[in-house]
Design a protein around this motif. Structure first.
Motif, PDB file in Angstrom:
ATOM      1  N   VAL A 135     -99.241 146.671  64.960  1.00 60.58           N
ATOM      2  CA  VAL A 135     -98.543 147.884  65.375  1.00 60.58           C
ATOM      3  C   VAL A 135     -97.049 147.680  65.134  1.00 60.58           C
ATOM      4  O   VAL A 135     -96.479 146.653  65.533  1.00 60.58           O
ATOM      5  N   ILE A 136     -96.445 148.638  64.436  1.00 61.36           N
ATOM      6  CA  ILE A 136     -95.002 148.587  64.146  1.00 61.36           C
ATOM      7  C   ILE A 136     -94.364 149.847  64.711  1.00 61.36           C
ATOM      8  O   ILE A 136     -94.790 150.949  64.402  1.00 61.36           O
ATOM      9  N   ASP A 137     -93.346 149.670  65.540  1.00 62.52           N
ATOM     10  CA  ASP A 137     -92.651 150.823  66.105  1.00 62.52           C
ATOM     11  C   ASP A 137     -91.160 150.687  65.802  1.00 62.52           C
ATOM     12  O   ASP A 137     -90.457 149.880  66.410  1.00 62.52           O
ATOM     13  N   ILE A 138     -90.684 151.482  64.846  1.00 63.57           N
ATOM     14  CA  ILE A 138     -89.282 151.440  64.437  1.00 63.57           C
ATOM     15  C   ILE A 138     -88.491 152.415  65.299  1.00 63.57           C
ATOM     16  O   ILE A 138     -88.667 153.621  65.203  1.00 63.57           O
ATOM     17  N   GLY A 139     -87.636 151.889  66.142  1.00 65.75           N
ATOM     18  CA  GLY A 139     -86.816 152.731  66.997  1.00 65.75           C
ATOM     19  C   GLY A 139     -85.418 152.892  66.440  1.00 65.75           C
ATOM     20  O   GLY A 139     -85.131 152.555  65.293  1.00 65.75           O
ATOM     21  N   GLY A 140     -84.522 153.404  67.278  1.00 66.19           N
ATOM     22  CA  GLY A 140     -83.154 153.608  66.849  1.00 66.19           C
ATOM     23  C   GLY A 140     -82.372 152.316  66.721  1.00 66.19           C
ATOM     24  O   GLY A 140     -81.507 152.182  65.853  1.00 66.19           O
ATOM     25  N   ALA A 141     -82.673 151.321  67.600  1.00 66.55           N
ATOM     26  CA  ALA A 141     -81.915 150.063  67.582  1.00 66.55           C
ATOM     27  C   ALA A 141     -82.802 148.826  67.596  1.00 66.55           C
ATOM     28  O   ALA A 141     -82.287 147.710  67.495  1.00 66.55           O
ATOM     29  N   SER A 142     -84.108 148.999  67.733  1.00 61.75           N
ATOM     30  CA  SER A 142     -85.006 147.840  67.694  1.00 61.75           C
ATOM     31  C   SER A 142     -86.341 148.247  67.088  1.00 61.75           C
ATOM     32  O   SER A 142     -86.694 149.431  67.069  1.00 61.75           O
ATOM     33  N   THR A 143     -87.047 147.255  66.583  1.00 57.24           N
ATOM     34  CA  THR A 143     -88.410 147.468  66.094  1.00 57.24           C
ATOM     35  C   THR A 143     -89.322 146.467  66.784  1.00 57.24           C
ATOM     36  O   THR A 143     -88.998 145.272  66.850  1.00 57.24           O
ATOM     37  N   LYS A 206    -102.814 146.211  56.794  1.00 55.08           N
ATOM     38  CA  LYS A 206    -102.628 147.600  57.211  1.00 55.08           C
ATOM     39  C   LYS A 206    -101.997 147.607  58.590  1.00 55.08           C
ATOM     40  O   LYS A 206    -102.203 146.684  59.377  1.00 55.08           O
ATOM     41  N   ALA A 207    -101.232 148.634  58.877  1.00 56.98           N
ATOM     42  CA  ALA A 207    -100.561 148.732  60.164  1.00 56.98           C
ATOM     43  C   ALA A 207    -100.632 150.156  60.690  1.00 56.98           C
ATOM     44  O   ALA A 207    -100.917 151.090  59.944  1.00 56.98           O
ATOM     45  N   VAL A 208    -100.378 150.296  61.978  1.00 56.20           N
ATOM     46  CA  VAL A 208    -100.260 151.620  62.595  1.00 56.20           C
ATOM     47  C   VAL A 208     -98.954 151.672  63.358  1.00 56.20           C
ATOM     48  O   VAL A 208     -98.397 150.641  63.741  1.00 56.20           O
ATOM     49  N   GLY A 209     -98.455 152.861  63.577  1.00 59.91           N
ATOM     50  CA  GLY A 209     -97.225 153.004  64.328  1.00 59.91           C
ATOM     51  C   GLY A 209     -97.001 154.450  64.723  1.00 59.91           C
ATOM     52  O   GLY A 209     -97.685 155.350  64.237  1.00 59.91           O
ATOM     53  N   ALA A 210     -96.043 154.676  65.612  1.00 60.24           N
ATOM     54  CA  ALA A 210     -95.818 156.042  66.095  1.00 60.24           C
ATOM     55  C   ALA A 210     -94.337 156.350  66.260  1.00 60.24           C
ATOM     56  O   ALA A 210     -93.972 157.184  67.060  1.00 60.24           O
ATOM     57  N   SER A 211     -93.496 155.682  65.489  1.00 62.93           N
ATOM     58  CA  SER A 211     -92.066 155.912  65.624  1.00 62.93           C
ATOM     59  C   SER A 211     -91.643 157.200  64.935  1.00 62.93           C
ATOM     60  O   SER A 211     -92.400 157.806  64.176  1.00 62.93           O
ATOM     61  N   ASN A 281    -100.380 147.087  52.682  1.00 64.45           N
ATOM     62  CA  ASN A 281    -100.954 148.034  51.728  1.00 64.45           C
ATOM     63  C   ASN A 281    -100.806 149.475  52.195  1.00 64.45           C
ATOM     64  O   ASN A 281    -100.698 150.393  51.382  1.00 64.45           O
ATOM     65  N   ALA A 282    -100.830 149.665  53.525  1.00 59.62           N
ATOM     66  CA  ALA A 282    -100.815 151.025  54.068  1.00 59.62           C
ATOM     67  C   ALA A 282    -100.372 151.002  55.525  1.00 59.62           C
ATOM     68  O   ALA A 282    -100.582 150.008  56.241  1.00 59.62           O
ATOM     69  N   VAL A 283     -99.772 152.101  55.958  1.00 55.78           N
ATOM     70  CA  VAL A 283     -99.416 152.301  57.365  1.00 55.78           C
ATOM     71  C   VAL A 283     -99.861 153.703  57.766  1.00 55.78           C
ATOM     72  O   VAL A 283     -99.586 154.672  57.058  1.00 55.78           O
TER      73      VAL A 283
END
Length: 299
Positions: A135-143, A206-211, A281-283
């Motif tokens: 799980v990858i969550d890219i925020g405004g100042a941290s991931t 493969k990854a998932v995220g919701a940022s 490969n995919a998110v």
């Protein structure tokens, strides 16, 4: 009478408020409120929130306070958490004190690891599948990066990689250049450090995220009637569009809202770097993340 709960998250880019009804151990969201506050854009040379960012944050919380009254929420059923920017600014306590006068509920400034846990639980409760996932969550100042099997977290880490904090040093000019994207990739590699080897060892391609960055890219895919999976090739095509833009507002990019435009270049640069560094490969977009994790913690 059913119980109403609310999760309020004070992020580095956006402040969000979810109101949900607790039904059979699950939150059913009935209202969403959001404002682009961009706290991370307003950190001065002394490490303080500047006056404009301070006031934007308080203005949003005053608006949320009205929604608390509108929905007749009990203070015991509301949780407010703050993330990366409020973790680091020197005048954090001053902001918290002023915020409490507007919305008298304690603000919990959580660590990066706590944020990662909320994100993973929010994903796991709302996204199908029990296989191992990154799980990858890219925020405004941290991931935040989290690897888990089912609801069990195997690895978690938070890094100072953000679409707002990367914006000024690398995308504060126009037109943008290939070297700007290269510089972000180098910064991401430096920030990941030893965690890169640890993350790759789990073998997740493969990854998932919701940022917000992922949501923006999914919106672009939807608008173009393409499969809603983010690939390296798609990111490269969006990068090419950004580099070919004649307007700093990126107004020629089909399907891009003006609200999303200011952080698109930095977000795409971070995503491209992660695809390369983590051999992805995919998110895909998850059903939920931080806010949903907070809702489930209330239940």
């Amino acid at each position: 009478m059913s119980r109403l709960i609310s999760a309020i998250t004070l992020g580095s880019n956006s402040f969000n408020m979810l109101v949900a009804e607790a039904v059979d151990g699950h939150p059913v969201v009935i209202a969403k409120y959001k404002q682009k506050v961009r706290l991370a854009d307003g950190i001065d040379d002394n490490g303080n929130l500047d006056v404009d960012a301070f006031e934007r944050g308080l203005g949003c919380l005053a608006y949320f306070a009205k929604q608390v009254l509108h929905h007749q929420l009990s203070s015991d059923d509301i949780k407010i958490i703050a993330t990366a920017t409020l973790r680091q600014v020197a005048n954090r306590q001053s902001f918290i004190d002023q915020a409490f006068k507007l919305l008298p509920i304690p603000i919990d400034v959580i660590s990066g690891n706590e944020e990662a846990e909320y994100i993973y639980q929010g994903m796991w409760h709302t996204t199908q599948g029990d296989d191992r996932r990154l799980v990858i969550d890219i925020g405004g100042a941290s991931t935040e990066f989290v690897v888990g099997d089912s609801n069990h977290i195997l690895f978690k880490v938070s890094k100072a990689i953000g679409c707002v904090s990367m914006n000024h040093p690398h995308f504060s000019h126009f037109p943008y250049r290939n070297t700007d994207f290269d510089a972000v990739e180098q910064r991401v590699a430096e920030q990941l450090g030893d965690s890169l080897t640890q993350l790759k060892a789990f073998g997740c391609t493969k990854a998932v995220g919701a940022s917000g960055t992922l949501q923006t890219l999914i919106e672009l895919l939807k608008h173009r009637e393409q499969d809603q999976t983010i690939t390296f090739e798609f990111l490269q095509s969006i990068k090419a569009e950004i580099l070919n833009e004649s307007c700093h507002q990126l107004s020629n990019i089909e399907g891009l809202s003006q609200e999303r435009a200011p952080t698109l270049a930095a977000g795409v640069a971070i995503m491209l770097a992660l695809f390369k560094l983590l051999d992805l490969n995919a998110v895909n977009l998850s059903g939920g993340a931080l806010r949903e994790g907070v809702l489930y913690s209330l239940i």
